[in-house]
Every structure is written in structure tokens, then in C-alpha cells.
Write an enzyme that holds these catalytic residues in place. Structure first.
Site, PDB file in Angstrom:
ATOM      1  N   GLY A  11      33.157  27.400  42.910  1.00 47.05           N
ATOM      2  CA  GLY A  11      34.396  26.633  42.715  1.00 47.05           C
ATOM      3  C   GLY A  11      34.899  26.103  44.057  1.00 47.05           C
ATOM      4  O   GLY A  11      34.120  25.860  44.977  1.00 47.05           O
ATOM      5  N   ARG A  84      44.894  32.013  41.262  1.00 50.25           N
ATOM      6  CA  ARG A  84      46.262  32.223  40.768  1.00 50.25           C
ATOM      7  C   ARG A  84      46.837  30.910  40.273  1.00 50.25           C
ATOM      8  O   ARG A  84      46.719  29.893  40.949  1.00 50.25           O
ATOM      9  CB  ARG A  84      47.103  32.759  41.924  1.00 50.25           C
ATOM     10  CG  ARG A  84      48.348  33.445  41.510  1.00 50.25           C
ATOM     11  CD  ARG A  84      48.867  34.311  42.634  1.00 50.25           C
ATOM     12  NE  ARG A  84      48.773  33.647  43.936  1.00 50.25           N
ATOM     13  CZ  ARG A  84      49.761  33.637  44.824  1.00 50.25           C
ATOM     14  NH1 ARG A  84      50.909  34.206  44.546  1.00 50.25           N
ATOM     15  NH2 ARG A  84      49.604  33.065  45.998  1.00 50.25           N
ATOM     16  N   ARG A  90      49.523  37.979  41.667  1.00 52.60           N
ATOM     17  CA  ARG A  90      48.148  38.420  41.941  1.00 52.60           C
ATOM     18  C   ARG A  90      47.746  39.544  40.988  1.00 52.60           C
ATOM     19  O   ARG A  90      46.590  39.655  40.595  1.00 52.60           O
ATOM     20  CB  ARG A  90      48.023  38.882  43.398  1.00 52.60           C
ATOM     21  CG  ARG A  90      47.921  37.728  44.350  1.00 52.60           C
ATOM     22  CD  ARG A  90      47.332  38.147  45.685  1.00 52.60           C
ATOM     23  NE  ARG A  90      47.043  36.950  46.468  1.00 52.60           N
ATOM     24  CZ  ARG A  90      47.935  36.318  47.209  1.00 52.60           C
ATOM     25  NH1 ARG A  90      49.179  36.728  47.269  1.00 52.60           N
ATOM     26  NH2 ARG A  90      47.595  35.238  47.888  1.00 52.60           N
ATOM     27  N   ASN A  97      39.640  39.420  36.822  1.00 55.40           N
ATOM     28  CA  ASN A  97      38.699  39.320  37.941  1.00 55.40           C
ATOM     29  C   ASN A  97      37.878  40.592  38.131  1.00 55.40           C
ATOM     30  O   ASN A  97      36.743  40.523  38.619  1.00 55.40           O
ATOM     31  CB  ASN A  97      39.428  38.907  39.221  1.00 55.40           C
ATOM     32  CG  ASN A  97      39.754  37.416  39.193  1.00 55.40           C
ATOM     33  OD1 ASN A  97      39.280  36.689  38.318  1.00 55.40           O
ATOM     34  ND2 ASN A  97      40.556  36.956  40.136  1.00 55.40           N
ATOM     35  N   THR A 121      37.783  37.148  46.354  1.00 59.24           N
ATOM     36  CA  THR A 121      38.434  37.134  45.032  1.00 59.24           C
ATOM     37  C   THR A 121      39.736  37.938  45.039  1.00 59.24           C
ATOM     38  O   THR A 121      39.790  39.042  45.580  1.00 59.24           O
ATOM     39  CB  THR A 121      37.459  37.738  43.990  1.00 59.24           C
ATOM     40  OG1 THR A 121      36.215  37.061  44.091  1.00 59.24           O
ATOM     41  CG2 THR A 121      38.008  37.599  42.584  1.00 59.24           C
ATOM     42  N   ARG A 153      47.614  31.011  58.879  1.00 58.07           N
ATOM     43  CA  ARG A 153      48.815  30.319  58.374  1.00 58.07           C
ATOM     44  C   ARG A 153      49.993  30.508  59.328  1.00 58.07           C
ATOM     45  O   ARG A 153      50.710  29.549  59.651  1.00 58.07           O
ATOM     46  CB  ARG A 153      49.162  30.858  56.979  1.00 58.07           C
ATOM     47  CG  ARG A 153      48.206  30.354  55.919  1.00 58.07           C
ATOM     48  CD  ARG A 153      48.520  30.900  54.543  1.00 58.07           C
ATOM     49  NE  ARG A 153      47.699  30.205  53.548  1.00 58.07           N
ATOM     50  CZ  ARG A 153      47.286  30.737  52.403  1.00 58.07           C
ATOM     51  NH1 ARG A 153      47.633  31.965  52.078  1.00 58.07           N
ATOM     52  NH2 ARG A 153      46.556  30.033  51.563  1.00 58.07           N
ATOM     53  N   HIS A 177      47.188  41.611  51.084  1.00 56.49           N
ATOM     54  CA  HIS A 177      47.254  40.155  50.993  1.00 56.49           C
ATOM     55  C   HIS A 177      48.259  39.841  49.908  1.00 56.49           C
ATOM     56  O   HIS A 177      48.075  40.186  48.760  1.00 56.49           O
ATOM     57  CB  HIS A 177      45.874  39.612  50.627  1.00 56.49           C
ATOM     58  CG  HIS A 177      45.831  38.124  50.560  1.00 56.49           C
ATOM     59  ND1 HIS A 177      46.335  37.330  51.556  1.00 56.49           N
ATOM     60  CD2 HIS A 177      45.330  37.290  49.630  1.00 56.49           C
ATOM     61  CE1 HIS A 177      46.147  36.061  51.235  1.00 56.49           C
ATOM     62  NE2 HIS A 177      45.544  36.011  50.070  1.00 56.49           N
TER      63      HIS A 177
HETATM   64  N1  LIG Z   1      41.588  36.287  49.704  1.00 50.46           N
HETATM   65  C1  LIG Z   1      42.233  35.149  49.817  1.00 50.46           C
HETATM   66  O1  LIG Z   1      42.986  34.960  50.754  1.00 50.46           O
HETATM   67  C2  LIG Z   1      42.020  34.062  48.811  1.00 50.46           C
HETATM   68  C3  LIG Z   1      42.378  32.744  49.111  1.00 50.46           C
HETATM   69  C4  LIG Z   1      42.105  31.741  48.181  1.00 50.46           C
HETATM   70  C5  LIG Z   1      41.533  32.065  46.961  1.00 50.46           C
HETATM   71  N2  LIG Z   1      41.248  33.357  46.671  1.00 50.46           N
HETATM   72  C6  LIG Z   1      40.644  33.745  45.386  1.00 50.46           C
HETATM   73  O2  LIG Z   1      39.288  33.282  45.352  1.00 50.46           O
HETATM   74  C7  LIG Z   1      38.905  33.115  43.987  1.00 50.46           C
HETATM   75  C8  LIG Z   1      38.286  31.745  43.789  1.00 50.46           C
HETATM   76  O3  LIG Z   1      39.225  30.720  43.995  1.00 50.46           O
HETATM   77  P1  LIG Z   1      38.814  29.183  43.751  1.00 50.46           P
HETATM   78  O4  LIG Z   1      39.970  28.374  44.160  1.00 50.46           O
HETATM   79  O5  LIG Z   1      37.482  28.927  44.327  1.00 50.46           O
HETATM   80  O6  LIG Z   1      38.675  29.156  42.158  1.00 50.46           O
HETATM   81  P2  LIG Z   1      37.798  28.140  41.275  1.00 50.46           P
HETATM   82  O7  LIG Z   1      38.290  28.272  39.874  1.00 50.46           O
HETATM   83  O8  LIG Z   1      37.754  26.807  41.915  1.00 50.46           O
HETATM   84  O9  LIG Z   1      36.332  28.770  41.356  1.00 50.46           O
HETATM   85  C9  LIG Z   1      36.002  29.998  40.790  1.00 50.46           C
HETATM   86  C10 LIG Z   1      34.545  29.886  40.373  1.00 50.46           C
HETATM   87  O10 LIG Z   1      34.097  31.184  39.960  1.00 50.46           O
HETATM   88  C11 LIG Z   1      33.175  30.950  38.914  1.00 50.46           C
HETATM   89  N3  LIG Z   1      32.921  32.173  38.156  1.00 50.46           N
HETATM   90  C12 LIG Z   1      33.697  32.765  37.224  1.00 50.46           C
HETATM   91  N4  LIG Z   1      33.071  33.854  36.741  1.00 50.46           N
HETATM   92  C13 LIG Z   1      31.885  33.948  37.400  1.00 50.46           C
HETATM   93  C14 LIG Z   1      30.819  34.874  37.329  1.00 50.46           C
HETATM   94  N5  LIG Z   1      30.856  35.923  36.490  1.00 50.46           N
HETATM   95  N6  LIG Z   1      29.742  34.667  38.133  1.00 50.46           N
HETATM   96  C15 LIG Z   1      29.696  33.611  38.994  1.00 50.46           C
HETATM   97  N7  LIG Z   1      30.698  32.697  39.087  1.00 50.46           N
HETATM   98  C16 LIG Z   1      31.774  32.883  38.298  1.00 50.46           C
HETATM   99  C17 LIG Z   1      33.838  29.861  38.087  1.00 50.46           C
HETATM  100  O11 LIG Z   1      32.937  29.228  37.188  1.00 50.46           O
HETATM  101  C18 LIG Z   1      34.340  28.931  39.184  1.00 50.46           C
HETATM  102  O12 LIG Z   1      33.370  27.946  39.522  1.00 50.46           O
HETATM  103  C19 LIG Z   1      40.169  33.361  43.165  1.00 50.46           C
HETATM  104  O13 LIG Z   1      40.193  34.697  42.712  1.00 50.46           O
HETATM  105  C20 LIG Z   1      41.276  33.130  44.172  1.00 50.46           C
HETATM  106  O14 LIG Z   1      42.485  33.762  43.801  1.00 50.46           O
HETATM  107  C21 LIG Z   1      41.469  34.347  47.583  1.00 50.46           C
END
Ligand SMILES: NC(=O)c1ccc[n+]([C@@H]2O[C@H](COP(=O)([O-])OP(=O)(O)OC[C@H]3O[C@@H](n4cnc5c(N)ncnc54)[C@H](O)[C@@H]3O)[C@@H](O)[C@H]2O)c1
Length: 315
Positions: A11, A84, A90, A97, A121, A153, A177
């Protein structure tokens, strides 16, 4: 290339991370999504492979929808999961997740048993703990990405306030976080000058507040999805530190076993990140207010871990 990075989740964060890894010439990259998305990771990877001819670093970028494609990876960046949504906490993400983390961690354990893992994640500290618990990997090989993003940030907002380059701002943000993160102004400097000599206390307080809500501010602006360029870049900073043994001193979410008076949870603290993953947890002398804020932040994380453990027992 000598190294291989597997990015799980193609994603916004995952695809950006794959691009940054390839553009820095760090490793061959495989971008993996779930079977229902067949074609999407392959298409993004092919697009990046074509871009790669223009950045002169070599390396391959491939796509896959089978978790077995993590095979042979030195570093796995785990980004699969739901982001989110506006108004969603969260913790709301917790259950959904967790169901994505467990099979991914099992696949990494089976196919890339020596890999280092950078978990992205959300809810981050809990998902990093769950990934570590599921793989049974030694604690130095599983690390969560949050502190580098949170401090980036903070650094960006301070740089904007002062009109200076963000490169010259150094900052340390501890804790979970989320809203309970603990920015530490006393360890924040601009070109070596203490931030409190440059920014009035009331302005600093509002910048700290903006940092705490840094993710939510972007969610609100985007309306769909959440931040991904800075999160992806932060995860790649960590992958690079491991792949090239940089021994960076950075805040990361790691397993604590007594350090900072905390146990059996992942939370953000300063660590040395190098070729052996988390090579050291760096102790800091916190004052009473900072320790109380960290302990409160840890309580939030522990509650979510307990919720997951409770659900696992009940199920
Ligand atoms: N730690 C941090 O600071 C931080 C910052 C930003 C985002 N995140 C987290 O990162 C994650 C991804 O965010 P994003 O914006 O890329 O979301 P997104 O929806 O753009 O991408 C998520 C991807 O995961 C894929 N997916 C779902 N289930 C799967 C599985 N079982 N196997 C393989 N792929 C699978 C989906 O098809 C999608 O392509 C989210 O949980 C988000 O909250 C964390």
C-alpha cells in the site's frame, strides 16, 4: 545485489518504502501484498523497476502475493495492515491488524529465519510485540518504527518555526507511538544550541502538542488514509542502519526487560541500531515528570497487549 529487503504490504507506506530502499541502492526488493490483490504489487514493482534504470544504482524490484516470497530476506519491513481512518483510534486497529501480523510473522519465521524485522503496522508498539512473540526471534532482531518518525515530525515543526534546515535539528521522542508519546525538549538542539534558548516556552509547548497530533493532522487533511512518505522514509532509515551497520543512536520501539522500569512490552527508547539490529538500549536519566509520562504511555501499550492476550486465550 548482496542484500534483499522484503516489504510486506504494497500500500502507501509499503510501496514508498520499496521505492526508497531501491533508490538508495540498499538491496534487491520484493514487494508483497495479499492474494486478492494479485497484479497490484507486481505492477507497482514493474513501474519501479523501470524507474530504476534512471537512478543508476542497479538492483531488482519484484512484486508477489505469496508471503513465501520473503525467502532469503535480510530485512523485512512489515507494513501490511489497515491504516487509521478519521476518528478511529489506534486501539480500534488492534484486532484487525493482529490477524494480519500473525500469518506474516509465521511466514517470516519459516522462510526468512535469520531476518531482521522493522514493524510499521499500527498500533505500532503492540504489533511489534506480537510480531516478536509470534516469530520467537531474539529481541534484537525485531524493532518497531515510531520514534524516528515522531522525532522527524518534531524536527520538521521546529525547523519550520525557526526557518532553518531540519537536518540541523536533533530531537529525541520516547514512549508509545500515539498521543502519549514523550518528546524530550532537554535533548533537543538546533545546530548544537539548546532549543529552549531559541524558542519561547509557550511556542515550544504548542509545537510539542502539534507533534503529538502529527499523524492525526495528516489524516484530517488527507480525508482518506494516513501519512506515508515520512513513515516509509523512517522505516528505510532503520533498514539502512541495519544493512550497512551504521550504529545509529535513534529512538525505536524495542522489547524492554527491566530497562526504564518497564517489562514485557515494546516501547520507544533510544537504542543503537546497527548490523546486529538493536545492539544496545541507551539509558537516560529522566526527571520525575518524564518518567511519569513514559510510565503512562507504557500503561496504554500494556493494556492493549493484555487485550490481545485475553482475546487469544478466549479464542
Ligand atoms: N508506525 C508508524 O508510525 C506508522 C505510520 C504510518 C502508517 N502506519 C501503519 O502502517 C500500515 C499501512 O499503512 P498504509 O498507509 O500503507 O495502508 P494501505 O492501506 O495503503 O496499505 C496496506 C496494504 O496492506 C495490504 N494487506 C492487508 N492485509 C495483508 C496481508 N495479510 N498480507 C499482505 N498484505 C496485506 C493491503 O492490501 C494494502 O495494500 C497501517 O497499519 C498504518 O496505520 C504506521
Amino acid at each position: 545485489m548482496k542484500n534483499k529487503v522484503a516489504v510486506i504490504g504494497a500500500g502507501n507506506v509499503g510501496a514508498s518504502a520499496a521505492l526508497f530502499v531501491a533508490e538508495r541502492g540498499l538491496a534487491d526488493v520484493v514487494l508483497i501484498d495479499r492474494p486478492e490483490m494479485d497484479g497490484m504489487p507486481q505492477g507497482k514493482a514493474l513501474d519501479m523497476q523501470q524507474a530504476a534504470t534512471l537512478w543508476h544504482k542497479g538492483g531488482t524490484i519484484t512484486g508477489a502475493t505469496d508471503l513465501a516470497a520473503v525467502k532469503g530476506a535480510n530485512v523485512v519491513i512489515m507494513t501490511a495492515g489497515f491504516p487509521r481512518k478519521p476518528g478511529m483510534s489506534r486501539s480500534d486497529l488492534l484486532k484487525a491488524n493482529a490477524e494480519i501480523i500473525v500469518p506474516a510473522a509465521q511466514a517470516v519465521k519459516q522462510h526468512a529465519p535469520d531476518a531482521y524485522v522493522v514493524v510499521v503496522t499500527n498500533p505500532l508498539d503492540v504489533m511489534a510485540w506480537l510480531f516478536w512473540k509470534t516469530t520467537g526471534f531474539p529481541k534484537h532482531r525485531v524493532v518497531g518504527m515510531a520514534g524516528i518518525l515522531d522525532s522527524a515530525r518534531f524536527r520538521a515543526f521546529l525547523a519550520m518555526e525557526l526557518g532553518v534546515s531540519g537536518t540541523d535539528v536533533q530531537a529525541m521522542v520516547l514512549g508509545g507511538h500515539g498521543d502519549s508519546m514523550v518528546p524530550l525538549p532537554k535533548y533537543t538542539t538546533v545546530g548544537g544550541i539548546s532549543v529552549s534558548d531559541l524558542v519561547p516556552a509557550d511556542r515550544l509547548a504548542s509545537i510539542i502538542e502539534r507533534t503529538r497530533n502529527g499523524g492525526a493532522e495528516i489524516v484530517k487533511l488527507l480525508k482518506t488514509g494516513s501519512a506515508y512518505y515520512a513513515p516509509a522514509m523512517s522505516a528505510v532509515e532503520m533498514a539502512e542502519a541495519i544493512l550497512t551497520d551504521q550504529k545509529r543512536l535513534v529512538p525505536c520501539s524495542v522489547l524492554l526487560e527491566g530497562e526504564y522500569g518497564l517489562n514485557n512490552l515494546f516501547i520507544g527508547v533510544p537504542v543503537m541500531l546497527g548490523g546486529k539490529g538493536v545492539e544496545k538500549i541507551v539509558p537516560l536519566q529522566l526527571d520525575a515528570a518524564e518518567q511519569a509520562a513514559l510510565t503512562k504511555s507504557a500503561r496504554d501499550v500494556s493494556e492493549m497487549i493484555a487485550e490481545l492476550e485475553g482475546a487469544a486465550k478466549a479464542g
